[in-house]
Design an enzyme around this catalytic site. Sequence first.
Site, PDB file in Angstrom:
ATOM      1  N   HIS A 158      15.050  13.105  11.287  1.00  0.00           N
ATOM      2  CA  HIS A 158      13.898  13.240  12.188  1.00  0.00           C
ATOM      3  C   HIS A 158      13.002  11.997  12.122  1.00  0.00           C
ATOM      4  N   HIS A 159      13.261  11.127  11.170  1.00  0.00           N
ATOM      5  CA  HIS A 159      12.549   9.849  11.157  1.00  0.00           C
ATOM      6  C   HIS A 159      13.241   8.837  12.061  1.00  0.00           C
ATOM      7  N   HIS A 201       0.838  -1.199   0.000  1.00  0.00           N
ATOM      8  CA  HIS A 201       0.000   0.000   0.000  1.00  0.00           C
ATOM      9  C   HIS A 201       0.877   1.255   0.000  1.00  0.00           C
ATOM     10  N   TRP A 215       7.175   0.122   3.753  1.00  0.00           N
ATOM     11  CA  TRP A 215       7.649   0.846   2.563  1.00  0.00           C
ATOM     12  C   TRP A 215       9.020   1.448   2.825  1.00  0.00           C
ATOM     13  N   LYS A 259       3.895  30.075   2.889  1.00  0.00           N
ATOM     14  CA  LYS A 259       2.997  29.671   1.812  1.00  0.00           C
ATOM     15  C   LYS A 259       1.542  29.728   2.267  1.00  0.00           C
ATOM     16  N   TYR A 284       8.665  15.597   0.231  1.00  0.00           N
ATOM     17  CA  TYR A 284       8.423  16.932  -0.321  1.00  0.00           C
ATOM     18  C   TYR A 284       8.207  16.889  -1.823  1.00  0.00           C
ATOM     19  N   HIS A 304      13.185  11.679   3.008  1.00  0.00           N
ATOM     20  CA  HIS A 304      12.553  12.933   3.369  1.00  0.00           C
ATOM     21  C   HIS A 304      12.329  13.847   2.170  1.00  0.00           C
ATOM     22  N   THR A 356       7.028  27.060   5.040  1.00  0.00           N
ATOM     23  CA  THR A 356       5.708  26.484   4.762  1.00  0.00           C
ATOM     24  C   THR A 356       4.623  27.418   5.273  1.00  0.00           C
ATOM     25  N   ARG A 393       2.029   1.454  14.956  1.00  0.00           N
ATOM     26  CA  ARG A 393       1.617   1.224  13.578  1.00  0.00           C
ATOM     27  C   ARG A 393       2.089  -0.155  13.116  1.00  0.00           C
ATOM     28  N   ASP A 395       6.236  21.070 -26.750  1.00  0.00           N
ATOM     29  CA  ASP A 395       6.213  19.736 -26.167  1.00  0.00           C
ATOM     30  C   ASP A 395       7.287  19.712 -25.106  1.00  0.00           C
ATOM     31  N   GLU A 448      11.856  12.934  -0.629  1.00  0.00           N
ATOM     32  CA  GLU A 448      10.770  12.263  -1.341  1.00  0.00           C
ATOM     33  C   GLU A 448       9.400  12.765  -0.873  1.00  0.00           C
ATOM     34  N   SER A 503      -1.469  27.094  -5.635  1.00  0.00           N
ATOM     35  CA  SER A 503      -1.146  28.489  -5.945  1.00  0.00           C
ATOM     36  C   SER A 503      -1.695  28.923  -7.297  1.00  0.00           C
ATOM     37  N   SER A 545      13.093   5.604 -14.314  1.00  0.00           N
ATOM     38  CA  SER A 545      11.986   6.331 -14.914  1.00  0.00           C
ATOM     39  C   SER A 545      11.832   7.717 -14.289  1.00  0.00           C
ATOM     40  N   SER A 546      11.884   7.772 -12.967  1.00  0.00           N
ATOM     41  CA  SER A 546      11.718   9.069 -12.306  1.00  0.00           C
ATOM     42  C   SER A 546      12.829  10.032 -12.675  1.00  0.00           C
TER      43      SER A 546
HETATM   44  C1  HEA Z   1       0.015   9.078  -1.004  1.00  0.00           C
HETATM   45  C2  HEA Z   1       0.056   8.123  -0.263  1.00  0.00           C
HETATM   46  C3  HEA Z   1      -1.044   7.446   0.473  1.00  0.00           C
HETATM   47  C4  HEA Z   1      -2.404   7.457   0.262  1.00  0.00           C
HETATM   48  C5  HEA Z   1      -3.186   8.204  -0.778  1.00  0.00           C
HETATM   49  C6  HEA Z   1      -2.974   6.622   1.277  1.00  0.00           C
HETATM   50  C7  HEA Z   1      -4.346   6.362   1.400  1.00  0.00           C
HETATM   51  C8  HEA Z   1      -4.909   5.607   2.412  1.00  0.00           C
HETATM   52  N1  HEA Z   1      -4.238   4.967   3.428  1.00  0.00           N
HETATM   53 FE1  HEA Z   1      -2.228   4.846   3.641  1.00  0.00          FE
HETATM   54  N2  HEA Z   1      -0.208   4.776   3.849  1.00  0.00           N
HETATM   55  C9  HEA Z   1       0.715   5.424   3.092  1.00  0.00           C
HETATM   56  C10 HEA Z   1       0.463   6.299   2.061  1.00  0.00           C
HETATM   57  C11 HEA Z   1      -0.798   6.587   1.580  1.00  0.00           C
HETATM   58  N3  HEA Z   1      -1.982   6.102   2.060  1.00  0.00           N
HETATM   59  C12 HEA Z   1       2.045   5.090   3.523  1.00  0.00           C
HETATM   60  C13 HEA Z   1       3.343   5.611   2.940  1.00  0.00           C
HETATM   61  C14 HEA Z   1       1.892   4.203   4.587  1.00  0.00           C
HETATM   62  C15 HEA Z   1       2.978   3.558   5.434  1.00  0.00           C
HETATM   63  C16 HEA Z   1       3.221   2.174   4.976  1.00  0.00           C
HETATM   64  C17 HEA Z   1       4.151   1.483   5.901  1.00  0.00           C
HETATM   65  O1  HEA Z   1       3.929   1.497   7.112  1.00  0.00           O
HETATM   66  O2  HEA Z   1       5.125   0.928   5.401  1.00  0.00           O
HETATM   67  C18 HEA Z   1       0.459   4.040   4.777  1.00  0.00           C
HETATM   68  C19 HEA Z   1      -0.103   3.250   5.764  1.00  0.00           C
HETATM   69  C20 HEA Z   1      -1.465   3.168   6.035  1.00  0.00           C
HETATM   70  C21 HEA Z   1      -2.027   2.573   7.193  1.00  0.00           C
HETATM   71  C22 HEA Z   1      -1.257   1.975   8.350  1.00  0.00           C
HETATM   72  C23 HEA Z   1      -0.987   0.557   8.106  1.00  0.00           C
HETATM   73  C24 HEA Z   1      -0.167  -0.015   9.202  1.00  0.00           C
HETATM   74  O3  HEA Z   1       0.555   0.707   9.885  1.00  0.00           O
HETATM   75  O4  HEA Z   1      -0.257  -1.223   9.353  1.00  0.00           O
HETATM   76  C25 HEA Z   1      -3.389   2.676   7.080  1.00  0.00           C
HETATM   77  C26 HEA Z   1      -4.343   2.181   8.083  1.00  0.00           C
HETATM   78  O5  HEA Z   1      -5.411   2.550   8.141  1.00  0.00           O
HETATM   79  C27 HEA Z   1      -3.658   3.360   5.851  1.00  0.00           C
HETATM   80  C28 HEA Z   1      -4.927   3.659   5.375  1.00  0.00           C
HETATM   81  C29 HEA Z   1      -5.162   4.395   4.217  1.00  0.00           C
HETATM   82  C30 HEA Z   1      -6.493   4.638   3.697  1.00  0.00           C
HETATM   83  C31 HEA Z   1      -7.773   4.143   4.281  1.00  0.00           C
HETATM   84  C32 HEA Z   1      -6.318   5.391   2.563  1.00  0.00           C
HETATM   85  C33 HEA Z   1      -7.421   5.907   1.673  1.00  0.00           C
HETATM   86  O6  HEA Z   1      -7.257   7.267   1.484  1.00  0.00           O
HETATM   87  C34 HEA Z   1      -7.429   5.172   0.363  1.00  0.00           C
HETATM   88  C35 HEA Z   1      -8.712   5.430  -0.372  1.00  0.00           C
HETATM   89  C36 HEA Z   1      -8.642   5.008  -1.785  1.00  0.00           C
HETATM   90  C37 HEA Z   1      -9.274   3.963  -2.340  1.00  0.00           C
HETATM   91  C38 HEA Z   1     -10.101   3.013  -1.531  1.00  0.00           C
HETATM   92  C39 HEA Z   1      -9.078   3.635  -3.779  1.00  0.00           C
HETATM   93  C40 HEA Z   1      -9.950   4.410  -4.688  1.00  0.00           C
HETATM   94  C41 HEA Z   1     -11.279   3.856  -4.730  1.00  0.00           C
HETATM   95  C42 HEA Z   1     -11.907   3.651  -5.854  1.00  0.00           C
HETATM   96  C43 HEA Z   1     -11.299   4.001  -7.139  1.00  0.00           C
HETATM   97  C44 HEA Z   1     -13.254   3.139  -5.795  1.00  0.00           C
HETATM   98  C45 HEA Z   1     -13.295   1.703  -6.028  1.00  0.00           C
HETATM   99  C46 HEA Z   1     -12.924   0.997  -4.792  1.00  0.00           C
HETATM  100  C47 HEA Z   1     -13.446  -0.154  -4.410  1.00  0.00           C
HETATM  101  C48 HEA Z   1     -14.453  -0.891  -5.214  1.00  0.00           C
HETATM  102  C49 HEA Z   1     -13.002  -0.778  -3.112  1.00  0.00           C
HETATM  103  N4  HEA Z   1      -2.477   3.640   5.231  1.00  0.00           N
HETATM  104  C1  HEA Z   2       3.583  15.131   1.678  1.00  0.00           C
HETATM  105  C2  HEA Z   2       4.243  14.588   2.572  1.00  0.00           C
HETATM  106  C3  HEA Z   2       4.734  15.181   3.859  1.00  0.00           C
HETATM  107  C4  HEA Z   2       4.864  16.496   4.252  1.00  0.00           C
HETATM  108  C5  HEA Z   2       4.576  17.748   3.484  1.00  0.00           C
HETATM  109  C6  HEA Z   2       5.385  16.446   5.591  1.00  0.00           C
HETATM  110  C7  HEA Z   2       5.676  17.575   6.319  1.00  0.00           C
HETATM  111  C8  HEA Z   2       6.323  17.581   7.542  1.00  0.00           C
HETATM  112  N1  HEA Z   2       6.652  16.466   8.282  1.00  0.00           N
HETATM  113 FE1  HEA Z   2       6.233  14.532   7.787  1.00  0.00          FE
HETATM  114  N2  HEA Z   2       6.077  12.623   7.164  1.00  0.00           N
HETATM  115  C9  HEA Z   2       5.581  12.186   5.967  1.00  0.00           C
HETATM  116  C10 HEA Z   2       5.145  12.973   4.939  1.00  0.00           C
HETATM  117  C11 HEA Z   2       5.154  14.369   4.958  1.00  0.00           C
HETATM  118  N3  HEA Z   2       5.540  15.156   5.998  1.00  0.00           N
HETATM  119  C12 HEA Z   2       5.571  10.756   5.921  1.00  0.00           C
HETATM  120  C13 HEA Z   2       5.101   9.906   4.748  1.00  0.00           C
HETATM  121  C14 HEA Z   2       6.081  10.318   7.131  1.00  0.00           C
HETATM  122  C15 HEA Z   2       6.216   8.889   7.646  1.00  0.00           C
HETATM  123  C16 HEA Z   2       7.194   8.058   6.964  1.00  0.00           C
HETATM  124  C17 HEA Z   2       7.170   6.692   7.548  1.00  0.00           C
HETATM  125  O1  HEA Z   2       7.755   6.503   8.632  1.00  0.00           O
HETATM  126  O2  HEA Z   2       6.532   5.791   6.952  1.00  0.00           O
HETATM  127  C18 HEA Z   2       6.393  11.522   7.884  1.00  0.00           C
HETATM  128  C19 HEA Z   2       6.962  11.489   9.149  1.00  0.00           C
HETATM  129  C20 HEA Z   2       7.433  12.617   9.800  1.00  0.00           C
HETATM  130  C21 HEA Z   2       8.265  12.568  10.955  1.00  0.00           C
HETATM  131  C22 HEA Z   2       8.797  11.307  11.629  1.00  0.00           C
HETATM  132  C23 HEA Z   2       7.862  10.843  12.646  1.00  0.00           C
HETATM  133  C24 HEA Z   2       8.251   9.573  13.224  1.00  0.00           C
HETATM  134  O3  HEA Z   2       8.341   8.569  12.514  1.00  0.00           O
HETATM  135  O4  HEA Z   2       8.465   9.544  14.444  1.00  0.00           O
HETATM  136  C25 HEA Z   2       8.511  13.877  11.316  1.00  0.00           C
HETATM  137  C26 HEA Z   2       9.346  14.282  12.470  1.00  0.00           C
HETATM  138  O5  HEA Z   2       9.845  15.322  12.544  1.00  0.00           O
HETATM  139  C27 HEA Z   2       7.832  14.718  10.354  1.00  0.00           C
HETATM  140  C28 HEA Z   2       7.846  16.095  10.369  1.00  0.00           C
HETATM  141  C29 HEA Z   2       7.294  16.898   9.381  1.00  0.00           C
HETATM  142  C30 HEA Z   2       7.369  18.356   9.388  1.00  0.00           C
HETATM  143  C31 HEA Z   2       7.983  19.217  10.452  1.00  0.00           C
HETATM  144  C32 HEA Z   2       6.763  18.760   8.235  1.00  0.00           C
HETATM  145  C33 HEA Z   2       6.636  20.206   7.774  1.00  0.00           C
HETATM  146  O6  HEA Z   2       6.991  20.311   6.430  1.00  0.00           O
HETATM  147  C34 HEA Z   2       5.266  20.739   8.000  1.00  0.00           C
HETATM  148  C35 HEA Z   2       5.251  22.230   7.893  1.00  0.00           C
HETATM  149  C36 HEA Z   2       3.873  22.833   7.920  1.00  0.00           C
HETATM  150  C37 HEA Z   2       3.313  23.483   8.958  1.00  0.00           C
HETATM  151  C38 HEA Z   2       3.994  23.626  10.257  1.00  0.00           C
HETATM  152  C39 HEA Z   2       1.924  24.032   8.853  1.00  0.00           C
HETATM  153  C40 HEA Z   2       1.797  25.397   8.253  1.00  0.00           C
HETATM  154  C41 HEA Z   2       2.604  26.418   8.923  1.00  0.00           C
HETATM  155  C42 HEA Z   2       2.106  27.516   9.541  1.00  0.00           C
HETATM  156  C43 HEA Z   2       0.664  27.834   9.582  1.00  0.00           C
HETATM  157  C44 HEA Z   2       3.110  28.447  10.092  1.00  0.00           C
HETATM  158  C45 HEA Z   2       3.157  28.650  11.540  1.00  0.00           C
HETATM  159  C46 HEA Z   2       3.400  27.414  12.276  1.00  0.00           C
HETATM  160  C47 HEA Z   2       4.182  27.305  13.358  1.00  0.00           C
HETATM  161  C48 HEA Z   2       5.216  28.264  13.763  1.00  0.00           C
HETATM  162  C49 HEA Z   2       3.968  26.119  14.222  1.00  0.00           C
HETATM  163  N4  HEA Z   2       7.182  13.918   9.443  1.00  0.00           N
HETATM  164 CU   LIG Z   3      10.585  13.635   6.898  1.00  0.00          CU
END
Ligand code: HEA
Ligand code: HEA
Ligand SMILES: [Cu+2]
Lengths: 532, 293, 364
Positions: free
Chosen positions: A309-310, A83, A148, A338, A264, A260, A335, A457, A112, A262, A275, A176-177
């Site tokens: 930070h992860h 997933h 993942w 923005k 962003y 990380h 951020t 989790r 293009d 990634e 925007s 590809s990417s």
């Molecule tokens: C962009 C990334 C993305 C997106 C979009 C989502 C979408 C969703 N994610 Fe997930 N998720 C991750 C990225 C994302 N996730 C990642 C990175 C992890 C960590 C993995 C790891 O731990 O290694 C994670 C882990 C994760 C967990 C934790 C699993 C665990 O720790 O064991 C859960 C649990 O609830 C969850 C739930 C969901 C749900 C309910 C949605 C929903 O938003 C999804 C809804 C979408 C659909 C259901 C499909 C579209 C539906 C149709 C087109 C209709 C037709 C459908 C049917 C007929 C069924 N996700």
């Molecule tokens: C689109 C993807 C995305 C984005 C944008 C972010 C944004 C941020 N993430 Fe997140 N992050 C993930 C995707 C993302 N993250 C994923 C997938 C994981 C889990 C990976 C895994 O383990 O599977 C993760 C996990 C993760 C962790 C690790 C947690 C853990 O495993 O223990 C941390 C820790 O620092 C973190 C921090 C942040 C911070 C500080 C931002 C900042 O960029 C956020 C900044 C934004 C704001 C703060 C809000 C707007 C700001 C204001 C309104 C200004 C004023 C605010 C203040 C002064 C407070 N993220």
């Molecule tokens: Cu990060």
Amino acid sequence: MATVDVDLPHVKDDDPHHHGPAKGLGRWLFTTNHKDIGSMYLIFSLCMFMIGGIMALIIRAELFQPGLQLVEPNFFNQMTTMHGLIMVFGAVMPAFVGLANWMIPMQIGAPDMALPRMNNWSFWILPFAFLILLSSLFMPGGAPNFGWTFYAPLSTTYAPESVTFFIFGVHIMGASSIMGAINIIATILNMRAPGMTLMKMPMFTWTWLITAFLLIAVMPVLAGVVTMMLMDIHFGTSFFNAAGGGDPVLFQHVFWFFGHPEVYIMILPAFGIISEIIPTFARKRLFGYSSMVYAVASIALLSFVVWAHHMFTVGMPLVGEVFFMFATMLIAVPTGVKVFNWVATMFRGSMTFETPMLFAIAFVVLFTIGGFSGLMLAIAPADFQYHDTYFVVAHFHYVLVPGAIFSIMAAAYYWLPKWTGHQLNETMGKVHFWLSFVGVNITFFPMHFVGLAGMPRRIPDYALQFADFNSMASVGAFIFGFSQLVFIYNIIQNVRVGEKATAQVWEGAHGLEWTVPSPAPYHTFSTPPKVD
Amino acid sequence: MSGSTYYVPEQSKWPILASIALGLLAYGAAMTLTSMSADRDSIGPWVLGTGFLVIFYVIFGWFKDQIREEAEGLHSDQLDGSYRQGMLWFIFSEVMFFAAFFGALFYVRTFSVPWLGGEGEKGVANMLWEGFTATWPLLQTPDMKQFPGAQNIIDPWHLPLVNTILLISSSVTVTFAHHALKENKRRALEAWLAATILLAVVFLYFQAVEYHEAYTELGLTLQAGIYGATFFMLTGFHGFHVMLGTTMLFVMLLRCFDGAFSPEKHFAFEAVSWYWHFVDVVWVGLFIFVYIL
Amino acid sequence: MTKAITLALSLLAVPAWADWQVNMNEGVTAISREVFDLHMLIFWICVAIGIAVFGVMFYSIFKFRKSKGAVAEHWHENTTVEVLWTVIPFVILIGMAVPATATLMDMYDTSEADVDIQITGYQWKWRYQYLDEDIDFFSNLSTPREEIMNAQAKNANYLLEVDNPLVIPANKKVRFLITANDVIHSWWVPHFAVKKDAIPGFINESWVKVEEPGVYRGQCTELCGKDHGFMPVVVEVKSEEDYAKWVADQKAMKLAMAGEASKQFSMDELLAKGEGVYQATCAGCHQLNGQGIPGAFPAITGSSIATGSIDGHIDIVVNGKAGTAMQAFKEQLSAVDIAAVVTYQRNALGNSVGDMVQPSAIQK
Ligand code: HEA
Ligand code: HEA
Ligand SMILES: [Cu+2]
Ligand code: CUA
């Protein structure tokens, strides 16, 4: 986005090198057209979103109640892993690349992409990469089951056989990417119409320029780390094995140096989309265009120095811990800029709330909530409590689902009329929006609670005190998942029927793409338009 | 900008074939390795082999088309610019690929090995590895049964030094060749290019000699613990890039014999020479961080 | 069919265990309370910023809509506000970073501990070794399989209960040396705010000083394979006297155990004992019926090792197989247990080799 006044030279179709689409399947297999390739990327991404989403629903179904009901723990881990991988690499990234393909040449007045054949290659690698990944589900020992993030040594010494397929799949997907990103950078730097200076570029193009840079910088690092895994598995090296002087934590450092940036990569293009949309429907120019550009650039640069930070709980030396905490917190500043700029754009505007705008507003609110929880995670001592619990799952789904995914939906609704030539069905769009909005929050908001209460989790079964919020989340997931059927219906309907759209489509829209007819001609610009 | 219209290349069958090739290569390689490690037979090598055939066919055909189109004058200056961008960013991505391995090397040297040896903030780890002391080069590993360390390492001041001189010279000769090309001195161009290739081949030969010595005499192998692992990964991937670069230089030489490239338009040649310089720079990094320090 | 009905019924009974905890535990140590305060501090700051930002946004949404006749103004830049909203968040962040760093420094101070305990993560159990005492034991999940498979009502500590909890004294600084034997695990007790990864080959340190005796529960929080979700941590904090008594008991028990190893057992005794050991220790991988999981864990039924020479069989159980999930059980199981489980595997689960081994013959 800077307003651009265009002097549009007649789009002519009689040019010898500018033919319409080829006939039949060959059109899609051999194409060099950015629109065809963009469409293929978008369709591919939608398929992957469905597959990844169905896996999410399997996860949620198992977690509906305590106890093991539907799946074996090992299969559950495979679902979690696949997933995550499919959503990140199969759904979100290709969707943004697809949008880039469609829109960047139009936004900068190019015919293009810079390297059209390589463009086709980048796309066609993806189906093969994901076929390999998905085929691992049917292998002995099952698909990758190590998350993942595939931490060694669970993903090396203790992995199922399919890990090797996963590694090579990642390799070609990375290729590809990288090619896709090179193409986008080359297009933006080399193909802009005369007069389209960098600081006049639309925000979407800007964010993609920076995203592409991030991609080229970090995808090779991912390739490097999976290569080290491959060597550890098959050739007896000890990168991630203390017995030979290596370190399992080394894996995490290299992975998150990729990982990380990634995340962003999955949000910067979203910033670009938002925007574009907010000024259109606020009928007011984007507030602080240049600070928006600088903010995106700072986020990108900072993203290279926050990876650990992860890894707050892996036991880094204290200075490391403190450094990564501060660096991560800093990201809140650009951020924030923005977010404030988007709000300031709406302030004293003249707003209407068509479907794209609804998604954009939801994005601002829900992404900010996800950002706040991100900031909480950044506080290292508090992260000791949050880490690897559902609080993290809540955080990243807030930034990814109502963040990245909503922005993609907003973009689809926003540009669909330009692609198909048909005006949107607003009612159905709104139905989709409200169902999604409600569903997303029911799904992911309770995850904060169970996370704080202590639910780890990646577990298929949990203690009783987490039961209520989990069933709530599961119900939400099904609502959200099934409401995507409305989205699919909307797209199909829009391709087939609908009122003829004008060139400008939206009253407040500005930019080159809105100066060409809807649907945009197969080769948008055969001679460079002039931008003053 | 040349003229007022844009040039868009025509449809082509190469990309899709190339994708199929990559798919076959990836699947075949994975099948081969898994079955190898599990001591089984599989059709992996055949799939892999087919992948190689297709990819060679594609490389050949794609470049042929490309060269033909250029000869027909289809390529605009703008496309030339795109190619330049493409090559530069590609090289940047390669730099990052090597950065991952250099990063691993720095990490084990400054952190994990000292910690395992009882030094530094996390030196308690030494409890688990009694009798292990941290040294670099790491000849004695924490667990000598699983990872028997090397008896000795390569002396940087013999073959590696020679190799450094060879590669740096080759960077110079390829630059001379480029100048000759710009001045339209075809004979000099061919001579310098041939010299570059010669240097590269000698480099590769020495590298092979060195590997042979490492394996047969020094006990320095991939399995020799982290020193061997980082050593072979870095020098191995570098060597592989030298091999690619040499092949590309060789193709350039053949094209020169064919009369390709003009003093004004010779992007292919330039791209190869950029690549060559990059390979050279990586070597200098290797020489310093892997061999000397 | 009955199973389906039970399942359907249990679906209806969801709210039976209603418990709506929405926030972090304050915990029971000075550190955990510091962390909790920090958590609440950042939380409220975020809420405040959220209210301000969303306030302005929703105000705009209601006030400046076209349908109400709003006309867009033309400004789109203002250096003063832009500088302001860059600087103010920056200052707020510093306000958060200072207390966070202080707490972090406290957490990292592992000096002057009274008790040292080495914690080792194994697939899927914890091992606790008291470095100053001669105490060393494993801690396994004790929730019955029937509860997990929904065949039996779940007890209140479902999945958070073990056979041998870690026991520590109250009001003493206890230092943990955390490591792992196979993959990475993570040792977490929410009430102590201690979560540290257990990394094979390395040691992480952490410490705790609990004032109140009690039982505190947590879980492994790093994905460590199939049964990652079934690897709880239970810590029993005892008053100093009770702790001293417990230590004495442990030592007495150990002496008693040593006597067992020289006894002679009958086949039936070994089989009966072996079945218990197998189910508790081996079935997680090799499965209750001995069929294993193809591709991951080999079957015991018909296995060439389990039906071949008994020495080879004993060897793989005692010493494990390096580089695979098959661990060395010499430290985890007593000689009696090993003899029993080997005998069991050879003569049950579809195997019938017919031989047996006595504990005295097990060379550890
Ligand atoms: C962009 C990334 C993305 C997106 C979009 C989502 C979408 C969703 N994610 Fe997930 N998720 C991750 C990225 C994302 N996730 C990642 C990175 C992890 C960590 C993995 C790891 O731990 O290694 C994670 C882990 C994760 C967990 C934790 C699993 C665990 O720790 O064991 C859960 C649990 O609830 C969850 C739930 C969901 C749900 C309910 C949605 C929903 O938003 C999804 C809804 C979408 C659909 C259901 C499909 C579209 C539906 C149709 C087109 C209709 C037709 C459908 C049917 C007929 C069924 N996700
Ligand atoms: C689109 C993807 C995305 C984005 C944008 C972010 C944004 C941020 N993430 Fe997140 N992050 C993930 C995707 C993302 N993250 C994923 C997938 C994981 C889990 C990976 C895994 O383990 O599977 C993760 C996990 C993760 C962790 C690790 C947690 C853990 O495993 O223990 C941390 C820790 O620092 C973190 C921090 C942040 C911070 C500080 C931002 C900042 O960029 C956020 C900044 C934004 C704001 C703060 C809000 C707007 C700001 C204001 C309104 C200004 C004023 C605010 C203040 C002064 C407070 N993220
Ligand atoms: Cu990060
Ligand atoms: Cu042990 Cu998770």
